[in-house]
Design an enzyme around this catalytic site. Sequence first.
Site, short mmCIF file in Angstrom:
data_model
loop_
_atom_site.label_atom_id
_atom_site.label_comp_id
_atom_site.label_asym_id
_atom_site.label_seq_id
_atom_site.Cartn_x
_atom_site.Cartn_y
_atom_site.Cartn_z
N TYR A 114 -8.20 -2.61 10.49
CA TYR A 114 -7.18 -3.53 9.72
C TYR A 114 -5.99 -3.26 10.05
O TYR A 114 -5.56 -1.90 10.10
CB TYR A 114 -7.28 -3.35 8.23
CG TYR A 114 -5.96 -3.63 7.70
CD1 TYR A 114 -6.13 -5.36 7.45
CD2 TYR A 114 -5.60 -3.11 7.09
CE1 TYR A 114 -4.72 -5.75 6.36
CE2 TYR A 114 -4.03 -3.75 6.74
CZ TYR A 114 -4.62 -4.87 6.29
OH TYR A 114 -2.83 -6.08 5.48
N TRP A 116 -0.71 -4.49 10.74
CA TRP A 116 0.23 -5.19 11.41
C TRP A 116 0.05 -5.22 13.13
O TRP A 116 0.88 -5.66 13.36
CB TRP A 116 0.80 -4.02 10.55
CG TRP A 116 1.38 -5.47 9.52
CD1 TRP A 116 0.25 -5.03 8.25
CD2 TRP A 116 2.55 -5.59 9.38
NE1 TRP A 116 1.25 -6.04 7.15
CE2 TRP A 116 2.58 -6.66 7.95
CE3 TRP A 116 3.53 -6.48 9.91
CZ2 TRP A 116 2.90 -7.18 7.35
CZ3 TRP A 116 4.67 -7.32 9.10
CH2 TRP A 116 4.33 -7.62 7.67
N1 LIG Z 1 0.00 3.27 -1.39
C1 LIG Z 1 0.19 2.57 -1.14
N2 LIG Z 1 -0.78 1.99 0.68
C2 LIG Z 1 -0.57 1.17 0.88
C3 LIG Z 1 0.43 -0.14 0.40
C4 LIG Z 1 1.24 0.52 -0.86
O1 LIG Z 1 1.39 -0.75 -1.27
N3 LIG Z 1 0.55 1.61 -1.61
N4 LIG Z 1 -0.14 -1.28 0.87
C5 LIG Z 1 -0.43 -1.32 1.80
C6 LIG Z 1 -0.55 -2.29 2.74
S1 LIG Z 1 0.04 -3.98 2.25
C7 LIG Z 1 -0.89 -2.66 4.18
S2 LIG Z 1 0.08 -4.41 5.03
C8 LIG Z 1 -1.05 -1.22 4.55
C9 LIG Z 1 -0.47 -1.16 6.28
O2 LIG Z 1 -1.29 0.01 7.09
P1 LIG Z 1 -1.03 -0.76 8.46
O3 LIG Z 1 -1.33 -2.16 9.21
O4 LIG Z 1 -2.31 -0.29 9.10
O5 LIG Z 1 -0.10 0.19 9.01
P2 LIG Z 1 0.60 0.25 9.99
O6 LIG Z 1 1.17 1.42 10.41
O7 LIG Z 1 1.77 -1.22 10.45
O8 LIG Z 1 -0.44 0.47 11.55
C10 LIG Z 1 -0.20 -0.26 12.66
C11 LIG Z 1 -0.94 0.93 13.57
O9 LIG Z 1 -0.31 -0.37 15.11
C12 LIG Z 1 0.19 0.29 16.08
N5 LIG Z 1 0.65 -0.14 17.23
C13 LIG Z 1 0.82 -0.76 17.30
N6 LIG Z 1 1.87 -1.59 18.27
C14 LIG Z 1 0.19 -1.70 19.02
C15 LIG Z 1 -0.11 -1.91 19.89
O10 LIG Z 1 0.51 -2.54 21.09
N7 LIG Z 1 -1.28 -1.38 20.52
C16 LIG Z 1 -2.28 -0.25 19.18
N8 LIG Z 1 -3.19 -0.25 20.04
N9 LIG Z 1 -1.40 0.20 18.14
C17 LIG Z 1 -0.33 -0.04 18.57
C18 LIG Z 1 0.97 1.29 15.55
O11 LIG Z 1 1.24 2.61 16.36
C19 LIG Z 1 1.13 1.81 14.19
O12 LIG Z 1 0.26 3.15 13.93
O13 LIG Z 1 -0.84 -0.74 4.62
C20 LIG Z 1 -0.83 -0.31 2.78
N10 LIG Z 1 -1.12 1.14 1.83
N1 LIG Z 2 10.99 -2.72 4.49
C1 LIG Z 2 9.85 -2.57 4.34
N2 LIG Z 2 9.46 -3.81 4.48
C2 LIG Z 2 8.75 -4.34 3.38
C3 LIG Z 2 7.19 -3.33 4.25
C4 LIG Z 2 7.10 -2.21 5.05
O1 LIG Z 2 6.33 -0.84 5.26
N3 LIG Z 2 8.61 -1.60 4.71
N4 LIG Z 2 5.71 -3.67 4.42
C5 LIG Z 2 5.95 -5.86 4.28
C6 LIG Z 2 4.23 -5.33 3.70
S1 LIG Z 2 2.45 -5.28 4.71
C7 LIG Z 2 3.63 -5.91 2.60
S2 LIG Z 2 2.35 -6.29 1.77
C8 LIG Z 2 5.09 -6.35 1.23
C9 LIG Z 2 4.72 -6.14 0.22
O2 LIG Z 2 5.73 -6.26 -0.60
P1 LIG Z 2 4.96 -5.32 -2.52
O3 LIG Z 2 3.53 -5.78 -2.79
O4 LIG Z 2 6.11 -6.67 -3.49
O5 LIG Z 2 5.43 -3.96 -2.15
P2 LIG Z 2 6.41 -2.97 -2.58
O6 LIG Z 2 7.21 -2.21 -2.37
O7 LIG Z 2 4.43 -2.69 -2.76
O8 LIG Z 2 6.76 -3.24 -4.64
C10 LIG Z 2 7.32 -4.08 -5.01
C11 LIG Z 2 7.94 -3.15 -5.86
O9 LIG Z 2 6.88 -3.62 -7.31
C12 LIG Z 2 7.62 -3.18 -7.66
N5 LIG Z 2 6.31 -2.79 -9.18
C13 LIG Z 2 5.02 -1.90 -8.58
N6 LIG Z 2 4.54 -1.07 -9.64
C14 LIG Z 2 4.51 -2.18 -10.84
C15 LIG Z 2 3.89 -2.87 -11.95
O10 LIG Z 2 3.17 -2.70 -12.70
N7 LIG Z 2 4.80 -3.57 -12.60
C16 LIG Z 2 6.10 -4.58 -12.31
N8 LIG Z 2 6.62 -4.94 -13.12
N9 LIG Z 2 6.34 -3.43 -11.00
C17 LIG Z 2 5.61 -3.01 -10.92
C18 LIG Z 2 7.49 -2.06 -7.63
O11 LIG Z 2 8.40 -0.92 -8.04
C19 LIG Z 2 7.94 -2.15 -6.45
O12 LIG Z 2 9.42 -1.34 -5.71
O13 LIG Z 2 5.88 -5.50 2.16
C20 LIG Z 2 6.35 -5.97 3.34
N10 LIG Z 2 7.55 -5.75 3.95
MO LIG Z 3 1.37 -5.16 3.66
#
Ligand SMILES: Nc1nc2c(c(=O)[nH]1)N[C@H]1C(S)=C(S)[C@@H](COP(=O)(O)OP(=O)(O)OC[C@H]3O[C@@H](n4cnc5c(=O)[nH]c(N)nc54)[C@H](O)[C@@H]3O)O[C@H]1N2
Ligand SMILES: Nc1nc2c(c(=O)[nH]1)N[C@H]1C(S)=C(S)[C@@H](COP(=O)(O)OP(=O)(O)OC[C@H]3O[C@@H](n4cnc5c(=O)[nH]c(N)nc54)[C@H](O)[C@@H]3O)O[C@H]1N2
Ligand SMILES: [Mo]
Length: 778
Positions: A114, A116
Amino acid sequence: MSAVDGEFPHSSHWGAFTAVVENGKLVQARPHAGDTDPSDLLTSIPDIVESPLRVNAPSVRRSWLEHGPGARTDLRGTEEFVEVSWEQALDLVAGELERVRTQHGNDAIFGGSYGWSSAGRFHHAKTQVNRFLNRIGGFTDQKHNYSFATGLAVLPHIVGDPAMVSGEVTTWSRLQGATTLWVAFGGLPLRTAQAEAGGITRHVGRDNLAEMARTGTHFVNVSPLRDDIHAEIDPEWVALRANTDTALMLGLAHTLERDGLVDKNFLNRCTHGYETFRQYLLGESDGRPKTAAWAARICDLDEEFIVGLAHRMADNRTFITTTWSLQRAEYGEQPYWMTVTLAAMLGQIGLAGGGFSFGYGNSAGMGSSKLPFGTPVLPAGPQQGDSWIPVARHTEMLENPGGEYEFDGEKRTYPHIRLIYWAGGNPFHHHQDLNRLAAAWRRPETIVVHEPWWTPTARRADIVLPATTTLERNDIGASSRDRVLVAMKRAVEPVGQARDDFAIFSALAERLGVAAQYTEGRTEMEWLRFLYDASRDKAAGFDVQMPGFEQFWEKGEVAIEHDGERTLMAEFRQDPAANPLRTPTGKIEITSDVVAGFGYDDCPGHPVWLEPREWAGSPLAQQYPLHLISNQPRHRLHGQLDMGRVSRAAKVAGREPVRLNPEDAAARGICDGDLVEVFNGRGRVLAGAVLSDALRAGVIQLSTGAWHDPVDPAAASLDRHGNANVLTRDVGTSRLGQGPSAHSTLVEVRKATEDPGPVAVHHPPTIVPNFGSAETPA
Ligand SMILES: Nc1nc2c(c(=O)[nH]1)N[C@H]1C(S)=C(S)[C@@H](COP(=O)(O)OP(=O)(O)OC[C@H]3O[C@@H](n4cnc5c(=O)[nH]c(N)nc54)[C@H](O)[C@@H]3O)O[C@H]1N2
Ligand SMILES: Nc1nc2c(c(=O)[nH]1)N[C@H]1C(S)=C(S)[C@@H](COP(=O)(O)OP(=O)(O)OC[C@H]3O[C@@H](n4cnc5c(=O)[nH]c(N)nc54)[C@H](O)[C@@H]3O)O[C@H]1N2
Ligand SMILES: [Mo]
């Protein structure tokens, strides 16, 4: 072909850009000319392409190299790496894959991988590794994603279509001039709207919201964080307790019922099971009416305010949005189900400017119409076998081979994993409760990681293969919510001995006798042409003409002319019998007999308020009184770019910033800029305090993505850097969704009493160079 100085079209998850190369080095990532609101994250790109943190050569953990699979797995993360030649590394990986699949079966390979990865759609590492493993007989996969796993599981039961969580939303054009009240649960963060998987050439969120505010839309930000909607559009802030949105929605619903504001005609025509829910709402089935007063106590809001908001919602053309984050919490099914229910009671679903949508603000393209045909994408399948786990049950699977669990009506068994293969993801970024994950990661015999950088995950592998970044290869950047395909041209030479993931898997496929199946005889450029042509053919089916590949590549991009406006469920509303939803009744299921039939007390047959085990109202709050919001970082994408200038500039006291309310800080003697320790029963992290009244008291915000930096990686020790996932709880949202539930976490904060020195993870681990293996990269 060697790269030359000049300017090259390119793209990233943070937006399209021009790569400016001087003397063979990337000096600037200049935003796409058409982007009126580009992300400043682009400025971090030149910092990371050539960086001391790049993995230079194939590297093997010493004990694994000397003693083979399973050797001293307790030393993962602490032991030195030995550089080896590509030939040796590829032989080792191929041999190990062969050993595991013949001795234990393909299910013993955990290859969901899993993450991005990168923006280019061909070299997308997760797709490449899945595709490769499918060619050698399959692997254990991960179902759904961390972003909205729970939405994907529960929405089919309610509205018949998992796509409604991400792709299928009402478009900006149908809100503009129609919506008078926008109630946004979780806000509409421009912070998260910076990113779009596959890249984006125009960030339209800010302009669209400004235009709506100018033409009379009033915005309500329901969130513990004021800045979840930017101040420029003058939002009203409803600072409820974290994780209590379902209670608030129930209080609103109860008011609608009590005051005769429910659209009974819509409920009759378009929904199923309202009456059962109504009995619960009024307290007839459980003796507890979900009145505004009841909700006010749970959410810490005024009863009159809730009553007033319910009336405003009924009086206005009201659009309700709920962020993905709300389902990333324990019982995260409930706010989603209740969003749909509340919108159904208002009866505006399917009308321009009304109803509900998920994910607005959560990525750059949300609200822009989706192309009806597929943009270029590499096929990973066909899938071999049927071994998978719900995406975030990763630690539990490793801890409990053969263990039983439930998921969406099924009883399933965890496979026994011998080998983990990760390319394009960072589990030591994304997974919850990292100390628990670290212990579980000692169990498999072998861990292989492809990475450009020495991430916390790469450091915990046995074999690390250096991957190129997008700048070192050719690709196509595309998102179905953008209107431009970008020719991502190779701009610089591969750094160190890095190879493309495609080249690495081609070499492994060769060794395992599946080269023809994996490459299908195509080179990189032949693949790009093939994927482009396939998309072009599909476009033609929708009367959209795209130029030939040569012209696209020569020009550097191609604009796709296609307008698709959409109001979610408009056709269904008009004639529910002729356009039924794909639910058992063809209607919106406010009560689902299917879900009720599962008999889950953690996700019964209609939306309910369930108290998470960690929130302000739980007994544990006596010990850990602060609710942790580990939201997505403003300064990077997950763990990516943490070592770039934008993320570095945001650090406080050399650590990840943690925001807390001045009241909470004062009670603990904490001042702005202090080094603090955030802790709970699962772990401890250092962070730099930022005091801000943009958070309600009792809530702290530590965004994800500071590279995990334990003082002693072999033990559950202090994290020097402030990685939020040291603290988060690892439990499925419910037996239905089994999604990640990071946003239900309690912590306490104190001034730091020890300082074990600066963050070390932004320096490479100990590596023994292999001076004999200086080869030129393939
Ligand atoms: N506490 C908490 N944890 C969360 C979340 C949260 O809201 N709260 N959000 C969750 C969500 S929504 C998501 S999507 C995940 C994201 O979690 P990930 O998608 O696992 O995070 P990334 O840092 O984007 O990891 C991508 C990795 O791919 C590597 N990479 C980039 N390009 C290449 C390439 O060409 N080849 C290879 N082999 N590697 C490459 C990058 O260096 C990076 O280390 O985190 C989740 N974790
Ligand atoms: N710059 C940047 N942009 C991103 C990403 C990143 O890593 N960096 N990650 C991307 C990815 S993979 C995803 S999935 C999306 C995620 O998009 P989201 O899931 O919406 O992102 P979050 O920042 O986890 O949460 C948004 C807001 O929800 C609020 N929140 C948390 N818990 C609660 C709650 O219980 N109630 C209410 N009402 N609000 C709450 C928090 O204040 C938080 O700031 O963002 C994407 N965009
Ligand atoms: Mo995500």
